[in-house]
Scaffold this active site. Structure first.
Site, PDB file in Angstrom:
ATOM      1  N   ARG A  32      42.473  18.351  -0.650  1.00 12.62           N
ATOM      2  CA  ARG A  32      41.462  19.089  -1.414  1.00 12.62           C
ATOM      3  C   ARG A  32      41.810  20.545  -1.720  1.00 12.62           C
ATOM      4  O   ARG A  32      41.221  21.140  -2.609  1.00 12.62           O
ATOM      5  CB  ARG A  32      40.134  19.069  -0.666  1.00 12.62           C
ATOM      6  CG  ARG A  32      39.575  17.668  -0.526  1.00 12.62           C
ATOM      7  CD  ARG A  32      38.097  17.698  -0.766  1.00 12.62           C
ATOM      8  NE  ARG A  32      37.454  16.461  -0.422  1.00 12.62           N
ATOM      9  CZ  ARG A  32      36.286  16.382   0.200  1.00 12.62           C
ATOM     10  NH1 ARG A  32      35.668  17.485   0.566  1.00 12.62           N
ATOM     11  NH2 ARG A  32      35.736  15.219   0.439  1.00 12.62           N
ATOM     12  N   ASP A 140      21.345  25.175  -2.516  1.00 12.21           N
ATOM     13  CA  ASP A 140      22.615  24.708  -1.979  1.00 12.21           C
ATOM     14  C   ASP A 140      23.458  25.937  -1.694  1.00 12.21           C
ATOM     15  O   ASP A 140      23.211  27.008  -2.262  1.00 12.21           O
ATOM     16  CB  ASP A 140      23.328  23.786  -2.987  1.00 12.21           C
ATOM     17  CG  ASP A 140      24.406  22.924  -2.326  1.00 12.21           C
ATOM     18  OD1 ASP A 140      24.139  21.734  -2.075  1.00 12.21           O
ATOM     19  OD2 ASP A 140      25.508  23.443  -2.042  1.00 12.21           O
TER      20      ASP A 140
END
Ligand code: SAM
Lengths: 274, 133
Positions: A32, A140
């Site tokens: 990632r 978030d």
């Protein structure tokens, strides 16, 4: 990447987000962090570890957390919490003080499927002109994911996971191969960047809180801390919904399971005054 | 015994002129525990329904002989609205087409391409499968 570099990167992620990366997740870093290395001109994960150690760099640290966070979501995920909310909605509405808005919080909203599912449920249950104001706050930690969520645009794949076709037709508009939430739905949801580890008292209290599939990434003390903070954001009759693999048991006594409703929790009456 | 008494609980009819699509759909549905019959167009599908009414029909739109919408209307006229559950599975993804199929009595609508997860999620919404956790 040495163990030290791994520890440095995992340490940044944990300090900023609460997310724990154990040694067996080293492959995640490999797969990632490539784009982050490229973007910041770093040759390797080792170089990233070194850079993070040298000096605090808010932009770089943010990018690292972002890349290592799972944003997986779907409409009406797990079904049950939404069915439960639909059932108790009339009770929540009548429990409000006169003039007060019905407030619902999606506390790790990712790309927005969760808050928009709540908005659809409310529009379908209370009708287009509900007798009370409704506020859905969606938060978030990730600014990038919130930018996407605010657009309210979903792929054909996303709208087919969990969303009944009649809800798609009723609440979305087609734009080429994508689908955009209706202006009415979009107007019901406010998106804000919030870290669950920070002080949350400014956002007020809620009749229902969805905090799902984020506590699983935290260690036990962090879970306890966040659960206690969430319990302070709940109205006395309010309900907290957790994800399928999450619980309050053994973590806090401020919250107790709603009997017969998996994943739903209320404020413990012994602690309500605390 | 009436026709409805003979309904096999987990019987699915896959209607598509593409053998490849039928094979994929069969694999998904068998994975969900259904027995699968196949039809290559709407008129074969009607015939299959007359022999035994399936619990669910996965229905392509564009097919030779009799297309999916024609089958859908014929099936609703002949067998009523309750059974079988009819799920369009098609490359027709325009809003108007979806509404047209729903108005004609389709219960759900899958836009191709689809996978087992999408199909499972649609069947769960119809109460034909346990929702995945
Ligand atoms: C797997 S998604 C869950 C989405 C949705 N709640 C659901 O259940 O489908 C987890 C989300 O938690 C967010 N997150 C992780 N750590 C966080 C924190 N400390 N504060 C707020 N959000 C966080 C991530 O950015 C991610 O979007």
């Amino acid at each position: 990447m040495t163990n030290d570099d791994f520890a440095e990167i995992a340490g940044v992620v944990r300090r900023r987000s609460g997310i724990v990366l154990t040694g067996d997740k080293a492959y995640l870093l490999e797969t990632r962090l490539g784009p982050v290395l490229a973007k910041f001109g770093l040759a390797s994960l080792g170089a990233l570890g070194q850079r993070l150690k040298q000096r605090p760099d808010d932009v770089l640290e943010r990018a690292v957390v972002e890349a290592l966070t799972t944003h997986e979501s779907s409409f009406f995920r797990d079904g049950k919490p939404f069915e439960h909310l639909a059932r108790i909605l009339p009770k929540l509405v009548s429990a409000r003080a006169p003039g007060a808005a019905l407030r619902i919080w999606s506390a790790a909203c990712s790309t927005g499927q969760e808050p928009f599912s709540i908005a659809m449920l409310i529009a379908d249950t209370l009708g287009p002109r509900p007798e009370c104001r409704v506020e859905i706050l969606a938060t978030d930690i990730s600014a990038e994911i919130l930018t996407r969520a605010r657009q309210g645009v979903f792929t054909q794949f996303e709208v087919q996971r969990g969303l009944p076709i009649r809800s798609l037709v009723k609440h979305f508009k087609q734009e080429g191969a994508k689908w955009r939430v209706s202006p009415e739905l979009a107007a019901m949801v406010r998106f804000e960047e919030r870290n669950l580890l920070n002080d949350l008292s400014a956002i007020g209290k809620f009749d229902a809180i969805f905090c799902r599939n984020v506590l699983i990434y935290f260690d036990a003390p962090t879970k306890t801390r966040v659960l206690d903070a969430l319990s302070r954001r709940l109205m006395p009759e309010g309900v907290l919904y957790l994800g399928g693999a999450e619980t309050v048991l053994g973590l806090t006594d401020r919250l107790v399971p709603v009997s017969g409703e998996r994943g739903a929790y209320g404020i413990s009456t012994q602690r309500a005054a605390a | 015994m009436s026709a409805t008494d003979e309904i096999l609980q987990r019987d699915c009819l896959v209607v598509d002129d593409s053998r490849v699509v039928r094979k994929a759909a069969r694999r998904f549905m068998e994975g969900f525990g259904f027995t699968v019959r196949e039809a290559a167009d709407g008129s074969q599908a009607l015939q299959a329904c007359r022999e035994l009414l399936p619990e669910v029909v996965l229905l392509d739109w564009n097919m030779p002989v009799m297309d999916g919408l024609t089958f859908l209307k014929a099936a609703r006229a002949e067998f009523g609205n309750g059974q079988p559950a009819i799920v369009l599975c098609t490359t027709e993804i325009a809003f108007e087409k979806i509404v047209e199929a729903l108005d004609a009595g389709a219960q759900e609508y899958v836009m191709k391409p689809f996978d087992a997860e999408i199909l499972g999620s649609k069947l769960a919404q119809l109460g034909l499968l346990q929702a995945a956790a």
